[in-house]
Design a protein around this motif. Structure first.
Motif, mmCIF file in Angstrom:
data_model
loop_
_atom_site.group_PDB
_atom_site.id
_atom_site.type_symbol
_atom_site.label_atom_id
_atom_site.label_comp_id
_atom_site.label_asym_id
_atom_site.label_seq_id
_atom_site.Cartn_x
_atom_site.Cartn_y
_atom_site.Cartn_z
ATOM 1 N N GLN A 242 -8.121 -3.783 0.350
ATOM 2 C CA GLN A 242 -8.774 -2.693 1.285
ATOM 3 C C GLN A 242 -8.839 -1.419 0.865
ATOM 4 O O GLN A 242 -7.900 -0.902 0.338
ATOM 5 C CB GLN A 242 -8.320 -2.846 2.691
ATOM 6 N N TYR B 295 0.757 -0.879 -0.056
ATOM 7 C CA TYR B 295 -0.096 -0.079 0.007
ATOM 8 C C TYR B 295 0.923 1.134 0.046
ATOM 9 O O TYR B 295 1.950 1.189 0.422
ATOM 10 C CB TYR B 295 -0.853 0.061 1.329
ATOM 11 N N PHE C 232 -9.766 2.386 1.728
ATOM 12 C CA PHE C 232 -9.551 3.393 2.813
ATOM 13 C C PHE C 232 -10.242 4.458 2.666
ATOM 14 O O PHE C 232 -10.528 5.041 1.706
ATOM 15 C CB PHE C 232 -8.026 3.654 3.252
ATOM 16 N N GLY C 233 -11.078 5.197 3.831
ATOM 17 C CA GLY C 233 -11.245 6.268 3.832
ATOM 18 C C GLY C 233 -10.350 7.263 3.963
ATOM 19 O O GLY C 233 -9.144 7.044 4.452
ATOM 20 N N PRO C 234 -10.690 8.702 4.139
ATOM 21 C CA PRO C 234 -9.777 9.747 4.311
ATOM 22 C C PRO C 234 -9.254 10.031 5.617
ATOM 23 O O PRO C 234 -8.096 10.469 5.740
ATOM 24 C CB PRO C 234 -10.414 11.181 3.904
ATOM 25 N N ALA D 286 -4.861 8.809 2.685
ATOM 26 C CA ALA D 286 -5.438 7.446 3.014
ATOM 27 C C ALA D 286 -4.397 6.322 2.100
ATOM 28 O O ALA D 286 -3.835 6.883 1.006
ATOM 29 C CB ALA D 286 -6.701 7.394 2.508
ATOM 30 N N PRO D 287 -4.394 5.236 2.892
ATOM 31 C CA PRO D 287 -3.600 4.204 2.000
ATOM 32 C C PRO D 287 -4.213 4.015 0.923
ATOM 33 O O PRO D 287 -5.334 3.557 0.823
ATOM 34 C CB PRO D 287 -3.288 3.234 3.263
ATOM 35 N N LEU E 89 -8.341 5.447 10.826
ATOM 36 C CA LEU E 89 -8.592 5.078 9.242
ATOM 37 C C LEU E 89 -9.525 3.958 9.195
ATOM 38 O O LEU E 89 -9.576 3.014 10.095
ATOM 39 C CB LEU E 89 -7.271 4.658 8.504
ATOM 40 N N TYR F 125 -13.223 -2.566 8.596
ATOM 41 C CA TYR F 125 -12.151 -2.365 9.517
ATOM 42 C C TYR F 125 -11.908 -0.976 10.136
ATOM 43 O O TYR F 125 -11.965 0.087 9.347
ATOM 44 C CB TYR F 125 -10.648 -2.758 8.939
#
Lengths: 111, 113
Positions: free
Chosen positions: B102, A35, B104-106, A42-43, B90, B33
């Motif tokens: 996955q 990632y 991710f959100g900000p 964000a990742p 996160l 998550y």
């Protein structure tokens, strides 16, 4: 338990090639992911290796050797926008979705 | 556009107060998550949920609680029992099958003073 090791920082010039190594110790293994995370962001997913070998996606490639418990992410033709943190992650064998992340490698690209 | 939203971006609270962080996804993902990230460190899993009305503790669940009443929503409550709550939080979601990414959100940056 699981643990992952990757270098904390790598510095390179624009146009160069950078290799980020990741070694892992796990009780079971279900693939290695990478990632990218820009500062404060964000990742985002870069790649996944479930089997040995090289996966190529544009300027980025990822390699896995399960016998050596080792993988790497290769960044080619480095650009300034590649300055970010890069994390390797392995899936927890006890849960199909849960990931264990390494501490991350900060890549600094200089002009 | 499909994605994950977290609100607010920045949150400030006084010590001793509970605070709830929002996470919503419209990707139709089963799994969600919550991670915590401290400066210069990786992501540590707080809680995860594979399906509605079910969730499991991650590596650092103490002082946190979650609920999963709807597929789209997975709010995280940081309780006063969490000794060091200041961090970047996160939220992520995934289809759930092995090898899938996955999303991710900000993130929400929580500061407790």
């Amino acid at each position: 338990g699981q643990s992952l090791e990757q270098p904390s920082e790598v510095t390179a010039v624009e146009g160069a090639i950078v290799q980020i190594n990741c070694t892992y110790q796990t009780s079971g293994f279900y693939g290695l992911s990478w990632y990218q995370q820009h500062d404060g962001g964000a990742p985002t997913f870069l790649s996944y290796n479930g089997l040995d070998g090289l996966e190529e996606t544009g300027r980025f490639s990822s390699f896995l050797s399960r016998s050596d418990s080792y993988g790497y992410l290769l960044l080619q033709e480095l650009q300034m926008k590649d300055s970010a943190s890069y994390f390797c992650a392995v899936r927890d064998p006890g849960s199909w979705g849960k990931l264990q992340f390494g501490a991350g490698t900060q890549v600094v690209v200089t002009p | 556009d499909g994605g994950i939203t977290q609100s607010p971006k920045y949150l400030f609270r006084k010590e001793g107060q509970n605070v709830t962080l929002s996470c919503e996804q419209n990707l139709n993902h089963d799994a969600m998550y919550w991670y915590r990230q401290d400066p210069g460190q990786g992501l540590r899993l707080i809680y995860y949920s594979q399906i509605v009305n079910d969730f499991q503790k991650g590596d650092i669940a103490e002082g946190y609680s979650v609920s999963r009443e709807k597929k789209e929503s997975f709010p995280l409550t940081v309780t006063s029992a969490q000794k060091n709550p200041t961090a970047f939080y996160l939220c992520a979601s995934s289809i759930g099958t092995p090898g899938t990414e996955q999303y991710f959100g900000p993130g929400t940056r929580l500061t407790v003073t």
